[in-house]
Design an enzyme around this catalytic site. Structure first.
Site, PDB file in Angstrom:
ATOM      1  CG  ASP A   1     -40.520  45.440  61.976  1.00 37.12           C
ATOM      2  OD1 ASP A   1     -39.486  44.919  61.508  1.00 37.12           O
ATOM      3  OD2 ASP A   1     -41.290  44.838  62.757  1.00 37.12           O
TER       4      ASP A   1
ATOM      5  CB  THR B   1     -30.967  37.717  62.934  1.00 34.86           C
ATOM      6  OG1 THR B   1     -31.851  36.579  62.900  1.00 34.86           O
ATOM      7  CG2 THR B   1     -30.261  37.857  61.604  1.00 34.86           C
TER       8      THR B   1
ATOM      9  CG  ASN C   1     -35.702  41.559  55.475  1.00 34.15           C
ATOM     10  OD1 ASN C   1     -34.887  40.675  55.226  1.00 34.15           O
ATOM     11  ND2 ASN C   1     -35.878  42.027  56.705  1.00 34.15           N
TER      12      ASN C   1
ATOM     13  CE  LYS D   1     -38.227  33.608  53.857  1.00 37.74           C
ATOM     14  NZ  LYS D   1     -38.146  35.066  53.702  1.00 37.74           N
TER      15      LYS D   1
ATOM     16  CE1 TYR E   1     -38.538  31.644  56.708  1.00 31.83           C
ATOM     17  CE2 TYR E   1     -37.073  29.810  56.220  1.00 31.83           C
ATOM     18  CZ  TYR E   1     -37.276  31.164  56.383  1.00 31.83           C
ATOM     19  OH  TYR E   1     -36.229  32.034  56.233  1.00 31.83           O
TER      20      TYR E   1
HETATM   21  N1  LIG Z   1     -31.438  34.664  60.089  1.00 31.97           N
HETATM   22  C1  LIG Z   1     -31.307  33.657  59.236  1.00 31.97           C
HETATM   23  O1  LIG Z   1     -30.551  32.674  59.459  1.00 31.97           O
HETATM   24  C2  LIG Z   1     -32.091  33.659  57.956  1.00 31.97           C
HETATM   25  C3  LIG Z   1     -31.859  32.621  57.034  1.00 31.97           C
HETATM   26  C4  LIG Z   1     -32.583  32.610  55.850  1.00 31.97           C
HETATM   27  C5  LIG Z   1     -33.488  33.628  55.569  1.00 31.97           C
HETATM   28  N2  LIG Z   1     -33.684  34.616  56.483  1.00 31.97           N
HETATM   29  C6  LIG Z   1     -34.658  35.650  56.132  1.00 31.97           C
HETATM   30  O2  LIG Z   1     -34.133  36.929  56.423  1.00 31.97           O
HETATM   31  C7  LIG Z   1     -35.214  37.828  56.693  1.00 31.97           C
HETATM   32  C8  LIG Z   1     -34.945  38.572  57.981  1.00 31.97           C
HETATM   33  O3  LIG Z   1     -34.846  37.616  59.033  1.00 31.97           O
HETATM   34  P1  LIG Z   1     -34.068  37.914  60.392  1.00 31.97           P
HETATM   35  O4  LIG Z   1     -33.287  36.713  60.709  1.00 31.97           O
HETATM   36  O5  LIG Z   1     -33.407  39.241  60.306  1.00 31.97           O
HETATM   37  O6  LIG Z   1     -35.309  37.953  61.418  1.00 31.97           O
HETATM   38  P2  LIG Z   1     -35.729  38.968  62.593  1.00 31.97           P
HETATM   39  O7  LIG Z   1     -36.693  38.199  63.432  1.00 31.97           O
HETATM   40  O8  LIG Z   1     -34.522  39.562  63.238  1.00 31.97           O
HETATM   41  O9  LIG Z   1     -36.508  40.112  61.798  1.00 31.97           O
HETATM   42  C9  LIG Z   1     -37.772  39.894  61.243  1.00 31.97           C
HETATM   43  C10 LIG Z   1     -38.558  41.196  61.321  1.00 31.97           C
HETATM   44  O10 LIG Z   1     -39.845  40.994  60.689  1.00 31.97           O
HETATM   45  C11 LIG Z   1     -40.794  41.720  61.442  1.00 31.97           C
HETATM   46  N3  LIG Z   1     -42.158  41.243  61.209  1.00 31.97           N
HETATM   47  C12 LIG Z   1     -42.707  40.055  61.604  1.00 31.97           C
HETATM   48  N4  LIG Z   1     -44.009  40.032  61.279  1.00 31.97           N
HETATM   49  C13 LIG Z   1     -44.304  41.214  60.677  1.00 31.97           C
HETATM   50  C14 LIG Z   1     -45.480  41.787  60.128  1.00 31.97           C
HETATM   51  N5  LIG Z   1     -46.662  41.136  60.135  1.00 31.97           N
HETATM   52  N6  LIG Z   1     -45.412  43.031  59.587  1.00 31.97           N
HETATM   53  C15 LIG Z   1     -44.236  43.712  59.576  1.00 31.97           C
HETATM   54  N7  LIG Z   1     -43.089  43.226  60.077  1.00 31.97           N
HETATM   55  C16 LIG Z   1     -43.120  41.987  60.629  1.00 31.97           C
HETATM   56  C17 LIG Z   1     -40.358  41.505  62.885  1.00 31.97           C
HETATM   57  O11 LIG Z   1     -40.960  42.455  63.762  1.00 31.97           O
HETATM   58  C18 LIG Z   1     -38.850  41.638  62.762  1.00 31.97           C
HETATM   59  O12 LIG Z   1     -38.431  42.982  62.964  1.00 31.97           O
HETATM   60  C19 LIG Z   1     -36.479  36.969  56.718  1.00 31.97           C
HETATM   61  O13 LIG Z   1     -37.131  37.064  55.463  1.00 31.97           O
HETATM   62  C20 LIG Z   1     -35.955  35.565  56.925  1.00 31.97           C
HETATM   63  O14 LIG Z   1     -36.794  34.569  56.413  1.00 31.97           O
HETATM   64  C21 LIG Z   1     -33.010  34.654  57.666  1.00 31.97           C
END
Ligand SMILES: NC(=O)c1ccc[n+]([C@@H]2O[C@H](COP(=O)([O-])OP(=O)(O)OC[C@H]3O[C@@H](n4cnc5c(N)ncnc54)[C@H](O)[C@@H]3O)[C@@H](O)[C@H]2O)c1
Length: 254
Positions: free
Chosen positions: A40, A194, A93, A163, A159
């Protein structure tokens, strides 16, 4: 009889593992015996994930990685392979995206950052992981997509594009590397609680509107997505590749 741990001694990288779904997935991989590289850009968050894993009796190392930077991603992959004797699973992710932007509203820097963090990152991870996997006779890639890559969501242009690209790239890798022992699938979460979705969960009216459209009537938790990712990464899904599993409380079919 002791139950078999699904990822015993397997080297697994999870990107975006400092928070949310990535953290939960990293913890669950470790519980199943994996040797986890917690990657991360958020160093402190990654350290906390490693702490949670080791407190739980698991094995993990933090790796500060900006997933948009080719050299950093190559170092992430090589470092995991060196530390843990290879690379069995790559879970792409990490993401970033601005909320509330139509195409016309999206600035060029926002577009570039979204595509770089959410799509190019997957390309880079796969680009550097695949040679290790091919040399070892195989491996598994699991990408985090989104329901926004499959159907329209209001004002989420960059986004959605990113995706959609992740889903197409998942198929491309599945096509090109299946015979080299590499499977590549994606999990597409719907609304999941989250830190990224915290504003939604603090806005009761918005939350009610969104959850009302879910057939199950409640939003997902990180563990719901993590379990799907583990399934796709494990031997139980050995006959699956190029697929995107939707885990969304029934939103898409409604
Ligand atoms: N939460 C939801 O409702 C939801 C829905 C659909 C898809 N998603 C997908 O799930 C995945 C995780 O999302 P989440 O909700 O846990 O988000 P989150 O914000 O809790 O976690 C995202 C993580 O990505 C890291 N990150 C951002 N930019 C970065 C970079 N340049 N290099 C390395 N790390 C980086 C952040 O520091 C963070 O720890 C994502 O791919 C998101 O698109 C989430």
């Amino acid at each position: 009889m002791a139950s078999r741990r699904r990822f015993e001694e397997r080297s697994v990288i999870v990107t975006g593992a400092a928070s949310g779904i990535g953290r939960e997935t990293a913890v669950r991989f470790a519980r199943e015996g994996a040797l986890v590289t917690v990657a991360d850009i958020d160093e402190e968050g990654a350290r906390q994930t490693v702490e949670a894993i080791t407190a739980d009796g698991g094995v993990a190392r933090a790796c500060r990685t900006d997933v948009t930077d080719p050299d950093a991603v190559q170092a992430m992959v090589d470092g995991a392979a060196e530390a843990y004797g290879g690379l069995h699973v790559l879970h792409n992710n990490a993401y970033w995206a601005p909320l509330g932007r139509t195409v016309a509203d999206t600035t060029l820097p926002e577009w570039d950052r979204t595509i770089d963090t959410t799509l190019k990152s997957v390309f880079l991870g796969c680009k550097y992981a695949i040679p290790h996997m091919v040399a070892a006779g195989g491996g598994v890639i699991v990408n985090t997509a989104s329901t926004a890559g499959l159907v329209a969501t209001p004002s989420f242009a960059a986004y959605m594009a990113a995706k959609g690209g992740v889903i197409a790239l998942t198929r491309s890798i599945a096509f090109d590397y299946g015979k080299e022992g590499i499977r590549c699938n994606a999990v597409a979460p719907g609304l999941t609680r989250t830190p990224a979705t915290d504003p939604v969960f603090r806005d009761q009216e918005r939350l009610d509107f969104l959850t009302d459209r879910l057939l199950l009537g409640y939003a997902g938790e990180p563990k719901d997505i993590a379990e799907a990712a583990l399934y796709l990464a494990g031997d139980e899904s050995r006959f699956m590749t190029g697929q995107t599993i939707v885990v969304d409380g029934g939103r898409l079919i409604a």
